[in-house]
Design a protein around this motif. Structure first.
Motif, PDB file in Angstrom:
ATOM      1  N   ILE A 135      51.067  58.982  36.894  1.00  0.00           N
ATOM      2  CA  ILE A 135      49.724  58.851  35.761  1.00  0.00           C
ATOM      3  C   ILE A 135      48.509  59.973  37.408  1.00  0.00           C
ATOM      4  CG2 ILE A 135      47.715  57.723  35.193  1.00  0.00           C
ATOM      5  CD1 ILE A 135      49.071  55.624  33.440  1.00  0.00           C
ATOM      6  N   VAL A 136      48.138  60.279  37.279  1.00  0.00           N
ATOM      7  CA  VAL A 136      46.906  61.234  37.958  1.00  0.00           C
ATOM      8  C   VAL A 136      45.924  61.205  37.980  1.00  0.00           C
ATOM      9  CG1 VAL A 136      46.619  62.937  40.190  1.00  0.00           C
ATOM     10  CG2 VAL A 136      48.703  62.430  39.558  1.00  0.00           C
ATOM     11  N   ALA A 137      44.707  60.062  38.409  1.00  0.00           N
ATOM     12  CA  ALA A 137      43.570  60.165  38.112  1.00  0.00           C
ATOM     13  C   ALA A 137      42.463  60.736  39.301  1.00  0.00           C
ATOM     14  CB  ALA A 137      42.919  58.898  38.160  1.00  0.00           C
ATOM     15  N   ALA A 138      40.871  61.355  39.279  1.00  0.00           N
ATOM     16  CA  ALA A 138      40.536  61.537  39.738  1.00  0.00           C
ATOM     17  C   ALA A 138      39.323  61.767  39.224  1.00  0.00           C
ATOM     18  CB  ALA A 138      41.010  63.070  41.230  1.00  0.00           C
ATOM     19  N   PRO A 139      38.198  61.674  40.798  1.00  0.00           N
ATOM     20  CA  PRO A 139      36.863  62.080  39.884  1.00  0.00           C
ATOM     21  C   PRO A 139      36.388  63.403  39.565  1.00  0.00           C
ATOM     22  CG  PRO A 139      36.001  61.932  42.271  1.00  0.00           C
ATOM     23  CD  PRO A 139      38.112  61.331  41.816  1.00  0.00           C
ATOM     24  N   SER A 140      35.807  64.629  39.061  1.00  0.00           N
ATOM     25  CA  SER A 140      36.592  65.641  39.409  1.00  0.00           C
ATOM     26  C   SER A 140      35.538  66.510  39.944  1.00  0.00           C
ATOM     27  CB  SER A 140      35.687  66.708  37.588  1.00  0.00           C
ATOM     28  OG  SER A 140      34.015  66.572  37.666  1.00  0.00           O
ATOM     29  N   GLY A 141      36.688  67.072  40.414  1.00  0.00           N
ATOM     30  CA  GLY A 141      35.818  67.771  42.269  1.00  0.00           C
ATOM     31  C   GLY A 141      36.355  67.413  43.384  1.00  0.00           C
ATOM     32  N   ALA A 142      37.207  66.691  42.796  1.00  0.00           N
ATOM     33  CA  ALA A 142      38.187  65.515  43.910  1.00  0.00           C
ATOM     34  C   ALA A 142      39.456  66.759  44.531  1.00  0.00           C
ATOM     35  CB  ALA A 142      38.268  64.473  44.025  1.00  0.00           C
ATOM     36  N   ASP A 161      61.047  63.064  34.303  1.00  0.00           N
ATOM     37  CA  ASP A 161      59.811  62.446  35.328  1.00  0.00           C
ATOM     38  C   ASP A 161      58.453  62.917  34.332  1.00  0.00           C
ATOM     39  OD1 ASP A 161      61.398  60.974  36.476  1.00  0.00           O
ATOM     40  OD2 ASP A 161      61.309  61.662  38.451  1.00  0.00           O
ATOM     41  N   VAL A 162      57.251  62.212  34.334  1.00  0.00           N
ATOM     42  CA  VAL A 162      56.412  62.483  33.101  1.00  0.00           C
ATOM     43  C   VAL A 162      55.415  62.693  34.213  1.00  0.00           C
ATOM     44  CG1 VAL A 162      55.149  62.331  31.439  1.00  0.00           C
ATOM     45  CG2 VAL A 162      57.144  62.910  31.184  1.00  0.00           C
ATOM     46  N   LEU A 163      54.336  63.493  33.993  1.00  0.00           N
ATOM     47  CA  LEU A 163      53.537  63.354  35.075  1.00  0.00           C
ATOM     48  C   LEU A 163      51.571  63.563  33.827  1.00  0.00           C
ATOM     49  CD1 LEU A 163      52.414  64.525  38.774  1.00  0.00           C
ATOM     50  CD2 LEU A 163      50.374  64.689  36.729  1.00  0.00           C
ATOM     51  N   LEU A 164      50.713  62.481  33.926  1.00  0.00           N
ATOM     52  CA  LEU A 164      49.088  62.726  33.309  1.00  0.00           C
ATOM     53  C   LEU A 164      48.667  63.085  33.890  1.00  0.00           C
ATOM     54  CD1 LEU A 164      50.105  59.524  30.502  1.00  0.00           C
ATOM     55  CD2 LEU A 164      51.236  62.260  30.809  1.00  0.00           C
ATOM     56  N   GLU A 165      47.507  63.862  33.570  1.00  0.00           N
ATOM     57  CA  GLU A 165      46.677  64.156  34.525  1.00  0.00           C
ATOM     58  C   GLU A 165      44.919  63.542  33.130  1.00  0.00           C
ATOM     59  OE1 GLU A 165      46.366  67.983  35.744  1.00  0.00           O
ATOM     60  OE2 GLU A 165      44.949  67.535  36.393  1.00  0.00           O
ATOM     61  N   ILE A 166      44.858  61.542  33.637  1.00  0.00           N
ATOM     62  CA  ILE A 166      43.891  61.578  33.014  1.00  0.00           C
ATOM     63  C   ILE A 166      42.939  61.030  33.583  1.00  0.00           C
ATOM     64  CG2 ILE A 166      45.633  61.844  31.190  1.00  0.00           C
ATOM     65  CD1 ILE A 166      45.851  58.801  30.998  1.00  0.00           C
ATOM     66  N   ASP A 167      42.355  60.809  33.141  1.00  0.00           N
ATOM     67  CA  ASP A 167      41.637  59.770  33.648  1.00  0.00           C
ATOM     68  C   ASP A 167      41.424  58.536  33.265  1.00  0.00           C
ATOM     69  OD1 ASP A 167      40.328  58.361  31.021  1.00  0.00           O
ATOM     70  OD2 ASP A 167      37.877  58.567  31.050  1.00  0.00           O
ATOM     71  N   TRP A 168      40.642  57.118  34.200  1.00  0.00           N
ATOM     72  CA  TRP A 168      41.072  55.825  34.725  1.00  0.00           C
ATOM     73  C   TRP A 168      40.998  55.001  33.183  1.00  0.00           C
ATOM     74  CZ3 TRP A 168      37.937  51.576  32.451  1.00  0.00           C
ATOM     75  CH2 TRP A 168      36.474  52.407  32.139  1.00  0.00           C
ATOM     76  N   GLN A 169      39.818  55.414  31.990  1.00  0.00           N
ATOM     77  CA  GLN A 169      39.771  54.981  31.126  1.00  0.00           C
ATOM     78  C   GLN A 169      41.518  55.275  30.040  1.00  0.00           C
ATOM     79  OE1 GLN A 169      36.770  55.470  28.255  1.00  0.00           O
ATOM     80  NE2 GLN A 169      36.927  57.383  29.603  1.00  0.00           N
ATOM     81  N   ALA A 177      44.688  52.961  31.905  1.00  0.00           N
ATOM     82  CA  ALA A 177      44.589  51.824  31.710  1.00  0.00           C
ATOM     83  C   ALA A 177      44.790  51.866  30.265  1.00  0.00           C
ATOM     84  CB  ALA A 177      42.842  50.795  31.247  1.00  0.00           C
ATOM     85  N   GLN A 178      45.195  52.144  29.733  1.00  0.00           N
ATOM     86  CA  GLN A 178      45.793  52.399  28.440  1.00  0.00           C
ATOM     87  C   GLN A 178      47.196  52.541  28.463  1.00  0.00           C
ATOM     88  OE1 GLN A 178      43.874  54.876  24.964  1.00  0.00           O
ATOM     89  NE2 GLN A 178      42.145  55.013  26.842  1.00  0.00           N
ATOM     90  N   VAL A 179      47.796  53.215  29.382  1.00  0.00           N
ATOM     91  CA  VAL A 179      49.185  53.516  29.006  1.00  0.00           C
ATOM     92  C   VAL A 179      49.502  52.465  30.481  1.00  0.00           C
ATOM     93  CG1 VAL A 179      50.880  55.254  30.734  1.00  0.00           C
ATOM     94  CG2 VAL A 179      48.397  56.168  28.920  1.00  0.00           C
ATOM     95  N   ARG A 180      48.815  52.079  30.932  1.00  0.00           N
ATOM     96  CA  ARG A 180      49.264  50.948  32.141  1.00  0.00           C
ATOM     97  C   ARG A 180      49.598  49.387  31.097  1.00  0.00           C
ATOM     98  NH1 ARG A 180      45.044  50.691  35.480  1.00  0.00           N
ATOM     99  NH2 ARG A 180      46.027  52.257  36.113  1.00  0.00           N
ATOM    100  N   SER A 181      49.240  49.456  30.136  1.00  0.00           N
ATOM    101  CA  SER A 181      48.920  48.095  29.364  1.00  0.00           C
ATOM    102  C   SER A 181      50.408  48.353  28.511  1.00  0.00           C
ATOM    103  CB  SER A 181      48.001  48.075  28.634  1.00  0.00           C
ATOM    104  OG  SER A 181      47.692  48.931  27.429  1.00  0.00           O
ATOM    105  N   LEU A 182      50.837  49.621  27.797  1.00  0.00           N
ATOM    106  CA  LEU A 182      51.923  49.780  27.397  1.00  0.00           C
ATOM    107  C   LEU A 182      53.186  49.875  28.149  1.00  0.00           C
ATOM    108  CD1 LEU A 182      50.493  53.000  25.089  1.00  0.00           C
ATOM    109  CD2 LEU A 182      51.658  50.471  24.408  1.00  0.00           C
ATOM    110  N   GLY A 216      50.570  54.816  39.260  1.00  0.00           N
ATOM    111  CA  GLY A 216      49.103  54.824  39.136  1.00  0.00           C
ATOM    112  C   GLY A 216      49.063  55.759  40.201  1.00  0.00           C
ATOM    113  N   ILE A 217      48.142  57.301  40.568  1.00  0.00           N
ATOM    114  CA  ILE A 217      48.226  57.619  41.652  1.00  0.00           C
ATOM    115  C   ILE A 217      45.935  58.216  41.399  1.00  0.00           C
ATOM    116  CG2 ILE A 217      48.463  59.298  43.494  1.00  0.00           C
ATOM    117  CD1 ILE A 217      51.513  59.731  41.752  1.00  0.00           C
ATOM    118  N   PHE A 218      45.826  58.013  42.838  1.00  0.00           N
ATOM    119  CA  PHE A 218      44.342  57.792  43.024  1.00  0.00           C
ATOM    120  C   PHE A 218      43.920  58.687  43.598  1.00  0.00           C
ATOM    121  CE2 PHE A 218      39.541  58.305  42.564  1.00  0.00           C
ATOM    122  CZ  PHE A 218      39.408  57.421  40.824  1.00  0.00           C
ATOM    123  N   ILE A 219      42.890  59.817  43.359  1.00  0.00           N
ATOM    124  CA  ILE A 219      42.420  61.057  43.925  1.00  0.00           C
ATOM    125  C   ILE A 219      41.202  60.480  44.897  1.00  0.00           C
ATOM    126  CG2 ILE A 219      42.498  63.738  45.302  1.00  0.00           C
ATOM    127  CD1 ILE A 219      44.915  63.916  43.421  1.00  0.00           C
TER     128      ILE A 219
END
Ligand code: 5GP
Length: 202
Positions: free
Chosen positions: A7-14, A95-103, A106-111, A117-120
């Motif tokens: 899972i890759v998340a980041a604020p937009s513009g990162a 191997d799968v990569l999701l480019e999604i937000d923190w919300q 959190a849902q994927v992590r609970s499943l 989780g990778i944060f940029i």
């Protein structure tokens, strides 16, 4: 045997999209989930490549049908990940990569708690603001909203396993590749990939 789930998340513009595209060019065996969104396509956006663009009624019908593994409202638009696509890919061992937000993360992590989780992060809030303004396709109001959302997104960085600070693109790209490589070298991953070898040493 399921593949790894990044899972890759980041604020937009990162610089997340650029980093992810570079990773996938280098490692095409990692499959990118194409999200569904109600956001209008930006110039250059391609249906089925950047997103599946759908209207709000269709999105809500898909929520009701349980089609999304996770979904969230981000910057006033809906975004969601196809449950069926992910389940098929993981069942096939990809191997799968999701480019999604923190919300969504959190849902994927609970499943799937084994998701990586990778944060940029941008090097500073000033750099982030400059990068957002540089994207001239967005109006001043949209930019202000995105900056506020960026701060909110960054507040959730602590929920991720790895952090990359995107100061220099090349270094950040090497960092992302290193995380992927390290994830494939955990004892659990090695045991799955090399079951026969480990069995002989047992
Ligand atoms: P953009 O509209 O700029 O492409 O994306 C805006 C935000 O929505 C980004 O933070 C992106 O990661 C997030 N996003 C994109 N697809 C999904 C998705 O399927 N689920 C969730 N929860 N967020 C998503």
């Amino acid at each position: 045997m399921p593949g790894l789930l990044f899972i890759v998340a980041a604020p937009s513009g990162a610089g997340k999209t650029t980093l992810v595209r570079r990773l996938l060019a280098e490692q095409p065996e990692i499959h990118l989930s194409i999200s569904f969104t109600t956001r209008a396509p930006r110039p250059g956006d391609r249906e089925g490549y950047d997103y599946h663009f759908i209207d709000t009624d269709t999105f809500k019908a898909r929520i009701a049908a349980g089609d999304f593994l996770e979904w969230a409202e981000v910057h006033g638009n809906f975004y969601g990940t196809s449950r069926r696509w992910i389940e098929n890919e993981r069942a096939a061992g990809h191997d799968v990569l999701l480019e999604i937000d923190w919300q969504g993360a959190a849902q994927v992590r609970s499943l799937w708690p084994d998701a990586i989780g990778i944060f940029i992060l941008p090097p500073s809030l000033e750099t982030l603001a400059e990068r957002l303004v540089g994207r001239s396709v967005d109006s001043a109001e949209v930019i202000a909203r995105r900056l506020a959302a960026a701060r909110e997104e960054i507040r959730h960085a602590g929920e991720f396993d790895y952090a990359i600070i995107n100061h220099h693109l090349e270094t950040a790209q090497a960092d992302l590749s290193a995380i992927v490589r390290a994830s494939r070298l955990t004892l659990a991953a090695q045991r799955e990939q090399n079951a026969a070898l480990f069995a002989r040493f047992a």
